[in-house]
Design an enzyme around this catalytic site. Structure first.
Site, PDB file in Angstrom:
ATOM      1  N   GLY A  69     -35.814  17.888 -14.282  1.00  0.00           N
ATOM      2  CA  GLY A  69     -36.880  17.109 -14.873  1.00  0.00           C
ATOM      3  C   GLY A  69     -37.922  16.750 -13.828  1.00  0.00           C
ATOM      4  O   GLY A  69     -37.732  16.943 -12.635  1.00  0.00           O
ATOM      5  N   PHE A  74     -42.556  17.746  -2.933  1.00  0.00           N
ATOM      6  CA  PHE A  74     -42.460  18.458  -1.657  1.00  0.00           C
ATOM      7  C   PHE A  74     -41.164  18.073  -0.976  1.00  0.00           C
ATOM      8  O   PHE A  74     -40.748  16.913  -1.003  1.00  0.00           O
ATOM      9  CB  PHE A  74     -43.641  18.084  -0.755  1.00  0.00           C
ATOM     10  CG  PHE A  74     -43.523  18.627   0.647  1.00  0.00           C
ATOM     11  CD1 PHE A  74     -43.804  19.964   0.923  1.00  0.00           C
ATOM     12  CD2 PHE A  74     -43.114  17.812   1.696  1.00  0.00           C
ATOM     13  CE1 PHE A  74     -43.667  20.473   2.203  1.00  0.00           C
ATOM     14  CE2 PHE A  74     -42.986  18.314   2.984  1.00  0.00           C
ATOM     15  CZ  PHE A  74     -43.265  19.645   3.232  1.00  0.00           C
ATOM     16  N   GLY A 137     -34.966  13.877  -9.479  1.00  0.00           N
ATOM     17  CA  GLY A 137     -35.167  14.961 -10.445  1.00  0.00           C
ATOM     18  C   GLY A 137     -33.845  15.661 -10.657  1.00  0.00           C
ATOM     19  O   GLY A 137     -33.305  16.258  -9.731  1.00  0.00           O
ATOM     20  N   CYS A 166     -45.003  14.266  -8.352  1.00  0.00           N
ATOM     21  CA  CYS A 166     -44.358  13.803  -9.587  1.00  0.00           C
ATOM     22  C   CYS A 166     -45.365  13.565 -10.706  1.00  0.00           C
ATOM     23  O   CYS A 166     -45.054  12.922 -11.704  1.00  0.00           O
ATOM     24  CB  CYS A 166     -43.538  12.529  -9.338  1.00  0.00           C
ATOM     25  SG  CYS A 166     -42.342  12.684  -8.010  1.00  0.00           S
TER      26      CYS A 166
END
Length: 200
Positions: A69, A74, A137, A166
């Protein structure tokens, strides 16, 4: 639960390892495993990435689409990345509680370093007065997790200026070194590992 520190790695190398452990975990062939690493510079895109989030990527840094998700982020040296490959059902964890726990690991680590942090009402991750410092994530399938979270220690923030991290605008990226200059990453990692053991 087994915790493995891989040191510095190429992202795709660890992605392959995650997927292998994930498949083995679904079959209950391995115990719950947490991988810890620092990646060489890489951008990864998640399910909510939009073209405008990555319009200025340096050509010498790879961009890897993944199943987690979230949008683009980075990874680079000076950042601790953690990948829990665990069975949520056997630990009686909902996805919401699992994500809360990952954030809590980072927040308690920062607390040990006397850095105040908080959750944001609108976004996942961990935030400080100087910006977003922790990123989450994940991917869950068959009750097994992979991908995970990252905590900035002393990562070069110039790499974040090429993206909308994000997909969030208006909030800068922060490092632990913004609060504690010259802190060794191994110091942070040792605290983080203890919090992983306590919370997961």
């Amino acid at each position: 639960m087994k915790i493995i520190d891989l040191g510095k790695t190429e992202y795709t190398q660890v992605l392959r390892l995650q997927k292998k452990l994930f498949e083995q975990k679904i079959k209950e062939e391995v115990e719950d495993t947490v991988l810890i690493t620092e990646h060489y510079p890489v951008y990864t895109t998640g399910k909510t990435t939009k073209p405008e989030h990555l319009s200025d990527i340096p050509p010498d840094i790879p961009v890897v689409p993944v199943e987690r998700g979230g949008s683009i982020t980075f990874h680079g040296t000076g950042q601790i990345v953690v990948y829990p490959i665990i069975n949520l059902q056997s630990r009686k964890l909902s996805v919401k509680n699992f994500v809360w726990g990952l954030e809590e690991i980072m927040m308690q680590t920062l607390h040990e370093l006397n850095i105040k942090s908080y959750r944001h009402d609108s976004y996942r991750g961990v935030f400080t007065e100087k910006g977003k410092i922790g990123f989450v994530g994940i991917k869950i399938s068959h009750f097994v997790s992979y991908h995970g979270f990252s905590l900035n220690v002393d990562v070069d923030k110039k790499f974040f200026r090429h993206i909308i991290p994000c997909g969030i605008t208006g909030i800068p990226v922060a490092n632990i070194s913004d609060f504690i200059p010259d802190i060794p990453i191994e110091t942070v990692k040792s605290i983080l590992i203890e919090k992983i053991k306590n919370i997961l």
